[in-house]
Design an enzyme around this catalytic site. Structure first.
Site, PDB file in Angstrom:
ATOM      1  N   ASP A   1      12.744 -14.827   9.205  1.00 37.56           N
ATOM      2  CA  ASP A   1      13.867 -13.895   8.728  1.00 37.56           C
ATOM      3  C   ASP A   1      13.859 -14.228   7.071  1.00 37.56           C
ATOM      4  O   ASP A   1      13.712 -15.129   6.260  1.00 37.56           O
ATOM      5  CB  ASP A   1      14.880 -14.700   9.075  1.00 37.56           C
ATOM      6  CG  ASP A   1      16.060 -13.670   9.108  1.00 37.56           C
ATOM      7  OD1 ASP A   1      16.186 -12.676   9.563  1.00 37.56           O
ATOM      8  OD2 ASP A   1      17.213 -14.414   8.428  1.00 37.56           O
TER       9      ASP A   1
ATOM     10  N   GLU B   1       9.885 -11.600   7.197  1.00 37.79           N
ATOM     11  CA  GLU B   1      10.111 -10.368   6.965  1.00 37.79           C
ATOM     12  C   GLU B   1      10.405  -9.984   5.145  1.00 37.79           C
ATOM     13  O   GLU B   1      10.941 -10.800   4.707  1.00 37.79           O
ATOM     14  CB  GLU B   1      11.217 -10.178   7.412  1.00 37.79           C
ATOM     15  CG  GLU B   1      12.578  -8.985   7.673  1.00 37.79           C
ATOM     16  CD  GLU B   1      13.948  -9.410   7.944  1.00 37.79           C
ATOM     17  OE1 GLU B   1      14.549  -8.472   8.232  1.00 37.79           O
ATOM     18  OE2 GLU B   1      14.231 -10.814   7.564  1.00 37.79           O
TER      19      GLU B   1
END
Length: 771
Positions: A436, A473
């Site tokens: 993330d 990401e």
């Protein structure tokens, strides 16, 4: 300008800061330092459950010294002769040894249980223990002597005769109180060990009666090794063959419509029960939203606009080693959570499905300096674990959008991340990780971007992680957008945000997008054709957990986030969506039909694109969040999988989605190892610069003549297109026409009789196969 890693100057001089010294792989010894205990004494209890310092054992003279060698370092060992204090009859008598510095966390050694914790700037460390026989939750506390219980920057102690499981433990740590220097020490708080392998907190998810539950570390040396089975094998699916299903463990089975026993709804075991659905859909990898221990009631600590919500996504990590305990069945706690997580992985692997974890190493649950919430890292050593602005009174830097940013490229934090990842691979057998806001991991201690971030390279080169899929990401909330430029060492894949945006724009009918659409479906060579990178390093997605669902993408022009309590100020304002004529739920059959067609167009484009496709849980039946594009705080039908809706749409919407996935997996033309070239694709287009053109057709060529023809029409009118002759004596068979009703919209074996032209309907797509 890119800056090199900036570390705390004092840290660089510490012997204990050598990264290799922090690796748990170096711990082969099983005995505490020296054969003699510091004391054989009772410890007095604090009955205030850890809210204030308790009594600790007394130390006295004389003191005898001798030296011992530990992992190549010289350490002082002292044997103290002391008088035992008076204790109650129920207080246990424990022998205490100096302990050893490695491995960090809790380990079982010949002399007992060893505890080790890093804190460079601490001046005092007290270990707090709650034994299983203490029904009142009281804790005994033992202050560590830095002359005895400290090696470099690691504090340690070994305790004999402790139970081998069900002990809760934490630390009180004190140190400099200067916030302007970056310190946040508070010895009144019992902290979770950053290396705790299990974490105990409240037992039931969202239990408001235990809103302020304390979280403590635990350990288990009693249980037998988990039985993975004699015939157990890892799936080891090549990246080019993956079809990823992004899902939330709790939301998948929590709804009553799942038909499961309430005791296992929303749990790891509940997911096992619904593996047949995943197989029917056809995916072969699940990407689980965060499953590290997190506090779902964090929004309810104090009155605020979000205090009605429950964090159901889990992007607020408390600890990087412990599985989310409230995903255990029937309030089973951390030990059961660990075992049931393994059962889930084993069952998924047995079904040929890989397990990828969405991991959050960019920030923790400890919030910002305006509303500080200290549970672990902040109180252990804030100046090491977090990025700070030392030019602004040592305030926390915030590149995560959540108030703090983990100092990922500090040697100690980097080793923590690596140890965590290795733990999930070796202990839980997971197959990969999606990181993330991974651009945070590309920043130095002051937040400056790094050309070659040490943590990114270390993950790519680590031997234990070598079999794992690693996906970034490639952006963060500080504006570091690295799509196509993420430092990768030829291993890192990326969430391709440009794929999402360009596919959305073309399918909904934006002008000037034909060339971009062609680039994205053919593997995004403009981003990834460099060095040894492959098309599968592009993780293609139209929909992910944040943002609109696929149904909402074709049903809403605007976000509808009023339920979040932030006055509509949260969530993206630009969703590249189109409601097909009216906002939200409608009765108009023509709009409903168009929305259905558009969802099929998006899904088909995703499944025929070169690269690794990822879809969102629920899109296979058309799940709606009613226009909420930031639904992280709703433990309701907004996020919960609706099994009755799946059943109602099984023969039409779901059928199309499942057939498209299976068609991809059985046709290698969509799963190329290398980027397309003129020999394996023909673009039926000679007018690329026509801004108004919203039609694209192309043929993928097979060496054996089993070519596939595709056309996408984003115009609001029919396009009659000439169809080239198939190779050899083959004929074209229509497999897909999204303008047709089910089951004619997808016929796996194909429908013959395709002539030299095909009339492609408005907002539709077709797939022909040469047979």
């Amino acid at each position: 300008m890119l800056h090199p890693l900036l570390c705390d100057s004092t840290a660089a001089t510490k012997a204990s800061m050598i990264p290799s010294a922090l690796s748990s792989s170096g711990s082969s010894s099983r005995s505490c330092i020296g054969p003699s205990p510091i004391s054989d004494t009772g410890l007095k209890f604090s009955n205030r459950a850890g809210n204030a310092p308790g009594l600790v054992s007394k130390r006295g003279d004389p003191v005898k010294h001798r030296t011992a060698s530990v992992y190549g370092q010289r350490a002082q060992e002292r044997v103290l002769e002391e008088e035992a204090p008076e204790v109650s009859e129920t207080t246990p008598s424990l022998k205490i040894f100096p302990g050893q510095a490695f491995p960090l966390g809790v380990s079982e050694v010949d002399n007992g249980i060893n505890f080790a914790i890093f804190s460079q700037h601490a001046t005092a460390v007290t270990i707090c223990l709650s034994l299983p026989e203490r029904l009142d939750g009281g804790m005994m506390e033992l202050a560590l002597d830095p002359r005895v219980n400290k090696t470099g920057d690691i504090w340690h102690i070994c305790i004999e005769d402790l139970p081998r499981s069900n002990v809760l433990y934490g630390y009180r740590i004190d140190g400099p109180r200067g916030w302007h220097q970056g310190h946040r020490f508070d010895s009144s708080i019992v902290l979770i060990d950053p290396y705790a392998k299990l974490v105990e907190g409240r037992r039931y998810f969202g239990d408001a009666s235990n809103k302020f539950s304390r979280f403590l570390g635990s350990y288990d040396f009693d249980s037998l090794p988990f039985d993975w089975g004699e015939n157990y094998e890892l799936p080891n699916i090549p990246e080019k063959d993956l079809v990823i299903y992004e899902m939330n463990v709790r939301a998948y089975t929590m709804d009553e419509s799942s038909g499961l026993d309430p005791k296992i709804r929303g749990s790891y075991l509940g997911l096992i029960e619904k593996i047949p659905h995943l197989l029917e859909l056809g995916i072969n990898a699940v990407e689980l939203l965060p499953v590290f221990e997190f506090d779902e009631l964090e929004f309810q600590r104090f009155p605020n606009p979000r205090d009605h919500m429950i964090n159901t996504w889990g992007y607020s990590t408390i600890n990087f080693f412990a599985p989310m305990s409230r995903y255990a069945s029937d309030g089973g706690g951390p030990l059961n959570a660990s075992r049931e997580f393994k059962e889930m992985v084993k069952a998924l692997h047995g079904a040929g499905i890989e397990v990828i974890l969405d991991v959050v190493y960019n920030h923790t649950n400890e919030a910002d300096d305006a509303h500080p919430h200290t549970t672990s890292f902040r109180g252990v050593d804030n100046k090491v674990y977090y990025m700070l602005d030392m030019n602004n009174n040592g305030q926390l830097l915030n590149f995560s959008g959540c108030g703090n940013t983990l100092n990922c490229n500090h040697p100690v934090v980097m080793e923590l991340i690596l140890d965590s990842l290795r733990h999930w691979v070796t202990e839980y057998h997971v197959d990969g990780f999606r990181f993330d806001l991974a651009s945070v991991l590309c920043r130095g201690a002051d937040g400056s971007p790094l050309n070659a971030p040490p943590i990114i390279r270390a993950i790519a080169k680590d031997a234990v992680l070598s079999r794992c899929k690693i996906v970034s990401e490639p952006w963060d909330c500080g504006g570091l957008y690295l799509v196509g430029r993420f430092p990768n060492w030829d291993r890192w894949a990326e969430w391709n945000g440009k794929y999402r945006d360009d596919i959305r724009r073309f399918i909904k009918g934006d002008s000037g997008m034909k060339g971009s659409f062609a680039t994205r479906v053919s593997g995004s060579a403009d981003l990834y054709k460099m060095n040894k990178r492959k098309p599968y390093h592009s993780v293609n997605f139209v929909i992910a957990h944040d943002g609109f669902t696929l149904y909402d993408l074709v049903s809403y022009n605007f976000k509808h986030n009023d339920a979040n309590g932030e006055g509509g100020n949260d969530g993206s304002n630009d969703n590249l969506s189109w409601n097909c004529g009216l906002e939200g739920e409608v009765d108009d059959t023509s709009i409903k039909s168009l929305r259905s067609r558009q969802m099929k167009n998006f899904h088909l484009a995703l499944m025929i694109s070169q690269g690794t496709p990822m879809m969102l849980m629920g899109d296979e039946y058309g799940h709606t969040r009613y226009g909420n594009n930031n639904s992280y705080g709703h433990d309701t039908i907004i996020n919960h999988f609706q099994w009755e809706q799946l059943d109602a749409r099984r023969n039409n919407h779901f059928r199309f989605f499942s057939e498209a996935i299976k068609f991809r997996r059985t046709h290698h033309l969509f799963r190329q190892e290398n980027f397309l070239n003129k020999d394996n694709v023909t673009w039926h287009e000679d007018n690329w610069d026509n801004y108004k053109s919203k039609f694209l057709a192309f043929t993928l060529h097979d060496n054996n003549g089993a070519d596939i023809y595709l056309a996408f029409n984003a115009h609001d009118y029919f396009v009659r297109v000439p169809i080239i002759r198939p190779p050899g004596r083959r004929s074209w068979f229509r497999v897909v026409d999204t303008s047709l009703e089910s089951p004619d919209d997808f016929v796996p074996d194909g429908v013959p009789g395709i002539r030299s032209t095909y009339n492609v309907a408005p907002y539709s797509s077709i797939l022909l196969e040469a047979k």
